[in-house]
Scaffold this motif. Structure first.
Motif, PDB file in Angstrom:
ATOM      1  N   TYR A   1       0.746  -1.329  -0.075  1.00 39.39           N
ATOM      2  CA  TYR A   1       0.442   0.072  -0.179  1.00 39.39           C
ATOM      3  C   TYR A   1       0.438   1.123  -0.036  1.00 39.39           C
ATOM      4  CZ  TYR A   1      -4.234  -2.563   0.230  1.00 39.39           C
ATOM      5  OH  TYR A   1      -5.430  -4.028   0.380  1.00 39.39           O
TER       6      TYR A   1
ATOM      7  N   PHE B   1      -0.200   3.139  -3.521  1.00 37.71           N
ATOM      8  CA  PHE B   1      -0.583   4.728  -3.662  1.00 37.71           C
ATOM      9  C   PHE B   1       0.113   5.479  -2.152  1.00 37.71           C
ATOM     10  CE2 PHE B   1      -3.445   0.655  -3.524  1.00 37.71           C
ATOM     11  CZ  PHE B   1      -4.086   0.900  -4.940  1.00 37.71           C
TER      12      PHE B   1
ATOM     13  N   TRP C   1       0.263   5.491   1.246  1.00 37.60           N
ATOM     14  CA  TRP C   1      -0.169   5.556   2.548  1.00 37.60           C
ATOM     15  C   TRP C   1       0.836   5.717   3.255  1.00 37.60           C
ATOM     16  CZ3 TRP C   1      -5.073   1.606   2.726  1.00 37.60           C
ATOM     17  CH2 TRP C   1      -5.545   2.098   1.519  1.00 37.60           C
TER      18      TRP C   1
ATOM     19  N   CYS D   1      -5.352   8.716   3.219  1.00 40.74           N
ATOM     20  CA  CYS D   1      -5.238   7.634   2.155  1.00 40.74           C
ATOM     21  C   CYS D   1      -7.259   7.745   1.731  1.00 40.74           C
ATOM     22  CB  CYS D   1      -5.421   6.170   2.030  1.00 40.74           C
ATOM     23  SG  CYS D   1      -5.852   5.954   3.898  1.00 40.74           S
TER      24      CYS D   1
ATOM     25  N   ASP E   1      -9.520   7.188   7.306  1.00 42.89           N
ATOM     26  CA  ASP E   1      -8.057   5.857   8.411  1.00 42.89           C
ATOM     27  C   ASP E   1      -8.936   4.243   8.216  1.00 42.89           C
ATOM     28  OD1 ASP E   1      -6.674   7.950   7.988  1.00 42.89           O
ATOM     29  OD2 ASP E   1      -7.173   9.264  10.769  1.00 42.89           O
TER      30      ASP E   1
END
Length: 113
Positions: free
Chosen positions: A23, A27, A29, A44, A47
């Motif tokens: 992740y 992305f 995160w 993101c 939460d």
């Protein structure tokens, strides 16, 4: 935080190191570790966290609502036809309970009170 609003989402994971790497790489995160079996994510949109599970993952998402009065929320869930899957328990940051809705979806309600 507002009562009865979706506040957090929780997923299962077999390997927390691998899931964090995925992740973060995919992305971007951010993560906070809470011991060897739990990691929270942020940055993101909503939460949430991953908890380590050795069980087969069928539906790995747990939607978590917030309510400042956990006992009242529990009573409301039961009176509306929900079935408890986990009674109120403590965790770092608060308490929560989990329940099945009439269709069998499992959700949770938490409070920091």
């Amino acid at each position: 935080m507002q009562n009865n609003h979706i506040n957090y989402i929780e997923f299962q994971a077999k390997d927390l190191v691998l899931i964090k790497e995925f992740y973060f790489s995919a992305f971007g995160w951010s993560f906070t570790d809470y011991g060897p079996n739990y990691v929270a994510f942020s940055a993101c949109g909503l939460d949430g966290g991953f908890y380590k599970s050795d069980e087969e993952i069928k539906n790995g998402a747990l939607v978590i609502l917030y309510h400042e009065d956990l006992s009242l929320a529990k009573t409301n869930v039961i009176q509306a036809g929900g079935k408890l899957s986990k009674d109120i328990f403590s965790f770092p940051g608060g308490k929560r309970f989990q329940f099945f809705d009439p269709s069998g979806n499992e959700l949770a309600v938490w409070s920091d009170q």
